[in-house]
Design an enzyme around this catalytic site. Structure first.
Site, PDB file in Angstrom:
ATOM      1  N   HIS A 154     -46.487 -34.069 -53.034  1.00  0.00           N
ATOM      2  CA  HIS A 154     -45.549 -33.407 -53.967  1.00  0.00           C
ATOM      3  C   HIS A 154     -46.281 -32.566 -55.015  1.00  0.00           C
ATOM      4  O   HIS A 154     -45.799 -32.438 -56.146  1.00  0.00           O
ATOM      5  CB  HIS A 154     -44.676 -34.443 -54.703  1.00  0.00           C
ATOM      6  CG  HIS A 154     -44.045 -35.461 -53.803  1.00  0.00           C
ATOM      7  ND1 HIS A 154     -42.808 -35.286 -53.230  1.00  0.00           N
ATOM      8  CD2 HIS A 154     -44.506 -36.668 -53.369  1.00  0.00           C
ATOM      9  CE1 HIS A 154     -42.514 -36.367 -52.483  1.00  0.00           C
ATOM     10  NE2 HIS A 154     -43.537 -37.196 -52.545  1.00  0.00           N
ATOM     11  N   SER A 275     -57.470  -5.823 -59.965  1.00  0.00           N
ATOM     12  CA  SER A 275     -56.215  -5.243 -60.419  1.00  0.00           C
ATOM     13  C   SER A 275     -56.490  -3.843 -60.939  1.00  0.00           C
ATOM     14  O   SER A 275     -57.528  -3.586 -61.545  1.00  0.00           O
ATOM     15  CB  SER A 275     -55.624  -6.117 -61.526  1.00  0.00           C
ATOM     16  OG  SER A 275     -54.763  -5.350 -62.347  1.00  0.00           O
ATOM     17  N   LYS A 281     -59.144  -9.287 -63.567  1.00  0.00           N
ATOM     18  CA  LYS A 281     -58.522 -10.032 -62.468  1.00  0.00           C
ATOM     19  C   LYS A 281     -59.355 -10.082 -61.201  1.00  0.00           C
ATOM     20  O   LYS A 281     -60.016  -9.125 -60.832  1.00  0.00           O
ATOM     21  CB  LYS A 281     -57.160  -9.415 -62.124  1.00  0.00           C
ATOM     22  CG  LYS A 281     -56.080  -9.597 -63.160  1.00  0.00           C
ATOM     23  CD  LYS A 281     -55.598 -11.046 -63.279  1.00  0.00           C
ATOM     24  CE  LYS A 281     -54.920 -11.569 -62.057  1.00  0.00           C
ATOM     25  NZ  LYS A 281     -53.503 -11.334 -61.957  1.00  0.00           N
ATOM     26  N   GLU A 288     -53.216 -14.337 -49.550  1.00  0.00           N
ATOM     27  CA  GLU A 288     -51.795 -14.017 -49.719  1.00  0.00           C
ATOM     28  C   GLU A 288     -51.280 -13.245 -48.509  1.00  0.00           C
ATOM     29  O   GLU A 288     -50.142 -13.446 -48.057  1.00  0.00           O
ATOM     30  CB  GLU A 288     -51.584 -13.217 -51.003  1.00  0.00           C
ATOM     31  CG  GLU A 288     -51.767 -14.079 -52.247  1.00  0.00           C
ATOM     32  CD  GLU A 288     -51.882 -13.248 -53.513  1.00  0.00           C
ATOM     33  OE1 GLU A 288     -51.040 -13.431 -54.395  1.00  0.00           O
ATOM     34  OE2 GLU A 288     -52.798 -12.422 -53.628  1.00  0.00           O
TER      35      GLU A 288
END
Ligand code: ARG
Length: 455
Positions: A154, A275, A281, A288
């Site tokens: 969880h 970025s 970043k 992804e």
């Protein structure tokens, strides 16, 4: 064109474009040419063409294949599909014998055969890409047998585990994927050629010879089924979807584990992006995209299943819609597998951060097990330890900071050796059942042994 004499008109221009599949099915060229070489030889064996004609056809087909391989095949507007294009070009190379090649054959048994050969090749490539990823997992596991981190359920810290145990969980998912692909290959390795358009070949074509020549295991038993059976593609797309789902789940974990808030791993710069706005970043785009591409892979399976649903018997042109989803999935896996392998090979593992994330409350189960070993029924032990966790929490201290009196007033089964429970390494070692985190060294050996055995 391969047809047209019974028509009064040329096809509508828009319809012709709608109907043409060459712009994607050219990718079957190698399978198509292998199938045609075998078929020419079968025609010669059946006495339908001479041995010289068969040799001429084979020579011409090899020239056509070379043009494709070199990227020098020039398509013509009338090349309706790969089969038409190859035959047209063959005629340009060798003349009249080319027009005997299609004797007794239909594009229906031809395309079904081509696609099966293509899928069989694709499975061999996918299997070797999965094996390489498995090797990357084994190599990292080797380094991190004793690196501990929280195991989660969880997304809440649950129990300490070895990082190798975590990594190997993906090894076994991939092993099942390889089994699915190997199984799909058995059903792909069936020869439709000789089924003609639907009713079968009338020229005594030796189908067993064709199968052997093409490295196919068996011949199809029913020509009607054979020209429209695309189950093997569905099976391939299913196996591929599950593989992508496994990669996607790994990607999801690694995106979190590499976030500074976790800091368990650091992705190599080679697999991260920056970025355009925020100079600081470092984003996990590779992972992804692996996660993102899973959607299209699953959709490709859906797309084929929906195409097949409700088709009338035997060949229908709807079946031409089987190829783009197939090619797209093959292309996707050909990228995601080595990219995930690269991410795993190059990532830096921060063992200190992993250990620092372990928290004594994750040993509450071990404490209850301590009591169970001393004869306390586990249900009671669970209740007793729950009370101790609450006590420690209200005092704002760790479990191990409770006094022996605290422990003994909760249960007199506690002794001063209870403090030995607060040992993360000991906890992991104790779970040495087959398949447990304490038996990870044996598991790694088993993984390496099983890697070469997929049936
Ligand atoms: N391009 C077609 C396909 O992919 C080849 C078979 C065409 N057969 C036909 N009867 N029109 O399915």
């Amino acid at each position: 064109m391969l047809w047209g004499s019974r028509f009064d008109k040329q096809p509508d221009e828009l319809f012709a474009r709608f109907n043409n599949s060459f712009h994607f099915d050219w990718r079957l060229y190698d399978a198509d040419i292998r199938g045609s070489i075998a078929y020419a030889n079968a025609l010669a064996r059946a006495g339908m063409i001479t041995n010289d004609e068969a040799r001429e056809i084979e020579r011409g087909l090899k020239l056509v294949r070379e043009e494709f391989a070199r990227g020098e095949f020039h398509t013509q507007p009338n090349d309706e599909d790969i089969h038409t294009a190859v035959e047209r070009r063959l005629y340009e190379w060798i003349g009249e014998p080319a027009h005997k090649l299609h004797t007794g054959r239909s594009r229906n048994d031809q395309v079904a055969t081509d696609t099966r050969l293509y899928v069989m090749d694709a499975i061999a490539r996918v299997d070797s890409a999965i094996r390489q990823l498995q090797s990357a997992l084994c190599q990292q596991s080797e380094q991190h047998l004793n690196t501990l981190l929280p195991g989660y359920t969880h997304v809440r810290r649950a129990q300490p585990i070895s990082f190798a145990h975590y990594l190997l969980s993906f090894f076994w998912m991939l092993q099942r994927d390889r089994e699915h692909f190997a199984d799909a290959k058995k059903r792909a390795s069936v020869l439709p050629l000789g089924s003609g358009a639907l009713a079968g070949n009338p020229f005594n074509i030796d189908r067993e010879f064709l199968a052997r020549a093409l490295g196919i295991e068996r011949v199809s038993e029913n020509s009607l089924d054979a020209v429209s059976d695309r189950d093997f593609i569905a099976e391939f797309l299913f196996a591929a979807s599950l593989t992508q789902i496994h990669l996607s789940r790994l990607a999801e974990d690694f995106i979190y584990y590499s976030a500074p808030e976790f800091g368990f791993i650091e992705l190599d710069d080679a697999y991260a992006t920056g970025s355009s706005l925020m100079p600081q970043k470092k984003n996990p785009d590779a992972l992804e995209l692996v996660r993102g591409k899973t959607g299209r892979t699953i959709s490709n399976l859906q797309s084929l299943l929906i195409t097949l649903k409700g088709l009338p018997s035997t060949y229908n042109k709807d079946l031409q819609e089987d190829k783009e989803p197939l090619f797209d999935t093959v292309d996707t896996l050909a990228m995601t597998l080595p990219i995930v392998g690269g991410v795993i090979q190059t990532m830096r593992v921060n063992a200190e951060k992993m250990r620092a994330a372990l928290d004594e409350s994750m040993l509450a189960t071990d404490l209850a097990e301590y009591l169970a070993r001393r004869g306390v029924p586990f249900r009671h032990a669970h209740h007793i330890v729950g009370g101790l966790v609450k006590l420690a929490e209200t005092r704002g201290v760790k479990l191990s900071a409770l006094s022996l009196e605290d422990f003994r007033s909760a249960s007199n089964a506690f002794d001063d050796d209870v403090y030995g429970v607060f040992d993360f390494d000991g906890s992991v070692k104790s779970r040495n059942v087959f398949g447990g985190t304490g038996a990870v060294r044996e598991q790694l050996q088993l993984a390496k042994d099983s890697q070469s055995r997929v049936e």
